[in-house]
Design a protein around this motif. Structure first.
Motif, PDB file in Angstrom:
ATOM      1  N   ILE A  58       8.354  13.578   3.591  1.00  0.00           N
ATOM      2  CA  ILE A  58       9.147  13.613   4.613  1.00  0.00           C
ATOM      3  C   ILE A  58       8.639  14.778   5.610  1.00  0.00           C
ATOM      4  CG2 ILE A  58      11.357  13.937   5.750  1.00  0.00           C
ATOM      5  CD1 ILE A  58      12.697  12.552   3.263  1.00  0.00           C
ATOM      6  N   GLY A  59       8.431  16.067   4.776  1.00  0.00           N
ATOM      7  CA  GLY A  59       8.324  17.247   5.525  1.00  0.00           C
ATOM      8  C   GLY A  59       6.695  17.491   6.072  1.00  0.00           C
ATOM      9  N   TYR A  60       5.898  16.553   5.741  1.00  0.00           N
ATOM     10  CA  TYR A  60       4.651  16.766   6.384  1.00  0.00           C
ATOM     11  C   TYR A  60       4.483  15.875   7.300  1.00  0.00           C
ATOM     12  CZ  TYR A  60       2.691  13.238   2.603  1.00  0.00           C
ATOM     13  OH  TYR A  60       2.561  12.315   1.753  1.00  0.00           O
ATOM     14  N   THR A  61       5.532  15.016   7.864  1.00  0.00           N
ATOM     15  CA  THR A  61       5.385  13.964   8.738  1.00  0.00           C
ATOM     16  C   THR A  61       5.361  14.858  10.115  1.00  0.00           C
ATOM     17  OG1 THR A  61       7.194  12.603   7.589  1.00  0.00           O
ATOM     18  CG2 THR A  61       6.834  12.013  10.057  1.00  0.00           C
ATOM     19  N   ASP A  62       4.283  14.298  10.886  1.00  0.00           N
ATOM     20  CA  ASP A  62       3.925  14.707  12.268  1.00  0.00           C
ATOM     21  C   ASP A  62       5.000  14.386  13.300  1.00  0.00           C
ATOM     22  OD1 ASP A  62       2.903  16.170  14.383  1.00  0.00           O
ATOM     23  OD2 ASP A  62       0.962  14.740  14.604  1.00  0.00           O
ATOM     24  N   ALA A  63       6.272  15.175  13.148  1.00  0.00           N
ATOM     25  CA  ALA A  63       7.225  14.733  14.089  1.00  0.00           C
ATOM     26  C   ALA A  63       8.287  16.035  14.073  1.00  0.00           C
ATOM     27  CB  ALA A  63       7.929  13.555  13.597  1.00  0.00           C
ATOM     28  N   ASP A  64       9.162  15.936  15.052  1.00  0.00           N
ATOM     29  CA  ASP A  64      10.076  16.974  15.405  1.00  0.00           C
ATOM     30  C   ASP A  64      11.425  16.776  14.819  1.00  0.00           C
ATOM     31  OD1 ASP A  64      11.562  19.362  16.092  1.00  0.00           O
ATOM     32  OD2 ASP A  64      11.696  18.625  18.275  1.00  0.00           O
ATOM     33  N   PHE A  65      11.708  17.248  13.618  1.00  0.00           N
ATOM     34  CA  PHE A  65      13.194  17.115  13.070  1.00  0.00           C
ATOM     35  C   PHE A  65      13.309  18.187  12.009  1.00  0.00           C
ATOM     36  CE2 PHE A  65      10.000  15.109  10.253  1.00  0.00           C
ATOM     37  CZ  PHE A  65      10.291  15.463   8.951  1.00  0.00           C
ATOM     38  N   GLY A  68      19.705   7.882  11.715  1.00  0.00           N
ATOM     39  CA  GLY A  68      20.014   9.215  12.269  1.00  0.00           C
ATOM     40  C   GLY A  68      18.952  10.049  12.802  1.00  0.00           C
ATOM     41  N   ALA A  69      17.941   9.447  13.403  1.00  0.00           N
ATOM     42  CA  ALA A  69      16.728  10.304  13.891  1.00  0.00           C
ATOM     43  C   ALA A  69      16.950  10.420  15.418  1.00  0.00           C
ATOM     44  CB  ALA A  69      15.470   9.395  13.638  1.00  0.00           C
ATOM     45  N   LYS A  70      16.382  11.464  15.879  1.00  0.00           N
ATOM     46  CA  LYS A  70      16.456  11.416  17.605  1.00  0.00           C
ATOM     47  C   LYS A  70      15.754  10.620  18.289  1.00  0.00           C
ATOM     48  CE  LYS A  70      14.802  15.930  17.081  1.00  0.00           C
ATOM     49  NZ  LYS A  70      14.551  17.435  17.525  1.00  0.00           N
ATOM     50  N   SER A  71      14.763   9.707  17.556  1.00  0.00           N
ATOM     51  CA  SER A  71      14.161   9.073  18.358  1.00  0.00           C
ATOM     52  C   SER A  71      13.340   7.961  17.293  1.00  0.00           C
ATOM     53  CB  SER A  71      13.005   9.290  19.300  1.00  0.00           C
ATOM     54  OG  SER A  71      11.876   9.933  18.510  1.00  0.00           O
ATOM     55  N   ALA A  72      13.440   6.720  17.792  1.00  0.00           N
ATOM     56  CA  ALA A  72      12.677   5.549  17.078  1.00  0.00           C
ATOM     57  C   ALA A  72      11.166   6.122  16.652  1.00  0.00           C
ATOM     58  CB  ALA A  72      12.553   3.976  17.885  1.00  0.00           C
ATOM     59  N   LYS A  73      10.516   6.632  17.532  1.00  0.00           N
ATOM     60  CA  LYS A  73       9.178   7.092  17.081  1.00  0.00           C
ATOM     61  C   LYS A  73       9.171   8.251  15.877  1.00  0.00           C
ATOM     62  CE  LYS A  73       4.974   9.476  19.009  1.00  0.00           C
ATOM     63  NZ  LYS A  73       4.570   9.781  20.268  1.00  0.00           N
ATOM     64  N   ILE A  74      10.114   8.956  15.947  1.00  0.00           N
ATOM     65  CA  ILE A  74      10.280   9.916  14.715  1.00  0.00           C
ATOM     66  C   ILE A  74      10.692   9.145  13.385  1.00  0.00           C
ATOM     67  CG2 ILE A  74      11.712  11.857  13.793  1.00  0.00           C
ATOM     68  CD1 ILE A  74      11.791  13.021  16.632  1.00  0.00           C
ATOM     69  N   ALA A  75      11.615   8.264  13.540  1.00  0.00           N
ATOM     70  CA  ALA A  75      12.179   7.329  12.449  1.00  0.00           C
ATOM     71  C   ALA A  75      11.231   6.509  11.712  1.00  0.00           C
ATOM     72  CB  ALA A  75      13.522   6.375  12.929  1.00  0.00           C
ATOM     73  N   ARG A  76      10.181   6.034  12.686  1.00  0.00           N
ATOM     74  CA  ARG A  76       9.103   5.031  12.290  1.00  0.00           C
ATOM     75  C   ARG A  76       8.086   6.169  11.574  1.00  0.00           C
ATOM     76  NH1 ARG A  76       8.748   3.025  17.816  1.00  0.00           N
ATOM     77  NH2 ARG A  76      10.057   1.116  17.895  1.00  0.00           N
ATOM     78  N   ALA A  77       7.930   7.553  12.141  1.00  0.00           N
ATOM     79  CA  ALA A  77       7.009   8.172  11.352  1.00  0.00           C
ATOM     80  C   ALA A  77       7.341   8.745  10.048  1.00  0.00           C
ATOM     81  CB  ALA A  77       6.660   9.401  12.423  1.00  0.00           C
ATOM     82  N   ILE A  78       8.549   8.996   9.871  1.00  0.00           N
ATOM     83  CA  ILE A  78       8.981   9.567   8.692  1.00  0.00           C
ATOM     84  C   ILE A  78       9.189   8.260   7.614  1.00  0.00           C
ATOM     85  CG2 ILE A  78      11.133  10.170   7.428  1.00  0.00           C
ATOM     86  CD1 ILE A  78      11.918  11.485   9.789  1.00  0.00           C
ATOM     87  N   ALA A  79       9.390   7.252   7.992  1.00  0.00           N
ATOM     88  CA  ALA A  79       9.565   6.007   6.944  1.00  0.00           C
ATOM     89  C   ALA A  79       7.986   5.708   6.740  1.00  0.00           C
ATOM     90  CB  ALA A  79       9.828   4.690   7.605  1.00  0.00           C
ATOM     91  N   LYS A  80       7.082   5.674   7.534  1.00  0.00           N
ATOM     92  CA  LYS A  80       5.660   5.529   7.151  1.00  0.00           C
ATOM     93  C   LYS A  80       5.197   6.727   6.557  1.00  0.00           C
ATOM     94  CE  LYS A  80       2.669   2.329   8.227  1.00  0.00           C
ATOM     95  NZ  LYS A  80       1.858   2.142   9.632  1.00  0.00           N
ATOM     96  N   SER A  81       5.359   7.727   6.642  1.00  0.00           N
ATOM     97  CA  SER A  81       4.914   8.978   5.807  1.00  0.00           C
ATOM     98  C   SER A  81       5.288   8.689   4.347  1.00  0.00           C
ATOM     99  CB  SER A  81       5.523  10.087   6.082  1.00  0.00           C
ATOM    100  OG  SER A  81       4.768  11.299   5.614  1.00  0.00           O
ATOM    101  N   VAL A  82       6.626   8.470   4.114  1.00  0.00           N
ATOM    102  CA  VAL A  82       7.386   8.176   2.949  1.00  0.00           C
ATOM    103  C   VAL A  82       6.401   6.865   2.057  1.00  0.00           C
ATOM    104  CG1 VAL A  82       9.126   7.424   1.379  1.00  0.00           C
ATOM    105  CG2 VAL A  82       9.311   9.291   3.202  1.00  0.00           C
ATOM    106  N   ILE A  83       6.252   5.870   2.603  1.00  0.00           N
ATOM    107  CA  ILE A  83       5.848   4.635   1.894  1.00  0.00           C
ATOM    108  C   ILE A  83       4.274   4.708   1.696  1.00  0.00           C
ATOM    109  CG2 ILE A  83       7.535   2.991   2.823  1.00  0.00           C
ATOM    110  CD1 ILE A  83       5.458   2.007   4.689  1.00  0.00           C
ATOM    111  N   THR A  84       3.778   5.668   2.496  1.00  0.00           N
ATOM    112  CA  THR A  84       2.306   5.956   2.369  1.00  0.00           C
ATOM    113  C   THR A  84       1.780   6.817   1.154  1.00  0.00           C
ATOM    114  OG1 THR A  84       1.814   7.207   4.108  1.00  0.00           O
ATOM    115  CG2 THR A  84       1.377   4.882   4.283  1.00  0.00           C
TER     116      THR A  84
END
Length: 209
Positions: A128-135, A90-106
């Motif tokens: 999720i909140g400190y992910t560098d992405a617009d959501f 449900g993300a606006k872009s694949a880039k945002i989805a990847r950034a969120i997933a990577k932020s959580v697993i790290t």
């Protein structure tokens, strides 16, 4: 597979963003970490030399293989006892989805909580909140899933009541999925990591080049 080197290179670059580049064991990258793909071109298929149907089929097979290897690498992380899979939808872009997933697993705090089978949704939301992405964090839902079951821990960016014993049982399994729904689009991504354990510290405290 019978494929030109140029198309093999294109295939690898196409699938690596959603496979090997979505792995994190501890957030670091060793100087010798690399991915190489090679082909003898001795297979009997028609030569793949453009982006046609056969190229797309090959990319799907290559992606499936690299996904399997990515999961195996994450699960075999130093001192790891659990594979952590973070699926974002449900993300606006694949880039945002990847950034969120990577932020959580790290996130070290999230990894440590899962080692203890602690359903600490706050640590997940923090990552999720400190992910560098617009959501919009106020639209985020989070579920924790394993073969032992599924439990909702967050809705609309806020923690919800849940049974701690049930959550603990779910997180005792050796493969855990954190499912995050952004409710803002159709893009999705998956990242793979592992828990942070005492053994990880021991291995890396004693390691010397």
């Amino acid at each position: 597979v019978n494929i030109t080197s140029a198309m093999l290179d294109k295939a690898l670059h196409k699938v690596v963003v959603d496979t090997f580049n979505m792995i994190s064991v501890d957030g670091d990258t060793s100087t010798n970490d690399m991915l190489t793909v090679m082909s003898s071109c001795l297979a009997g298929n028609a030569l793949i030399d453009d982006k046609g149907k056969n190229f797309n089929v090959f990319c799907k097979v290559l992606k499936k293989m690299l996904e399997t290897l990515s999961r195996a690498i994450a699960k075999d992380g130093e001192g790891a006892t659990k594979l952590i899979e973070c699926k974002v939808a449900g993300a606006k872009s694949a880039k945002i989805a990847r950034a969120i997933a990577k932020s959580v697993i790290t996130s070290s705090l999230t990894k440590a909580a899962l080692f203890a089978a602690d359903a600490n949704w706050g640590r997940i939301l923090c990552a999720i909140g400190y992910t560098d992405a617009d959501f919009d964090i106020d639209k985020i839902d989070v579920d924790l899933i394993s073969k032992a079951g599924k439990i909702a821990v967050c809705r609309n960016g806020v923690g919800v009541e849940f049974d701690e014993d049930t959550a603990h049982t779910i997180l005792l399994e050796d493969e855990i999925t954190i499912f995050i729904d952004c409710h803002e689009g159709r893009a999705k991504a998956t990242g793979w990591g592992c828990d942070l354990t005492y053994e990880y510290v021991k291995i890396n405290a004693e390691y010397r080049t």
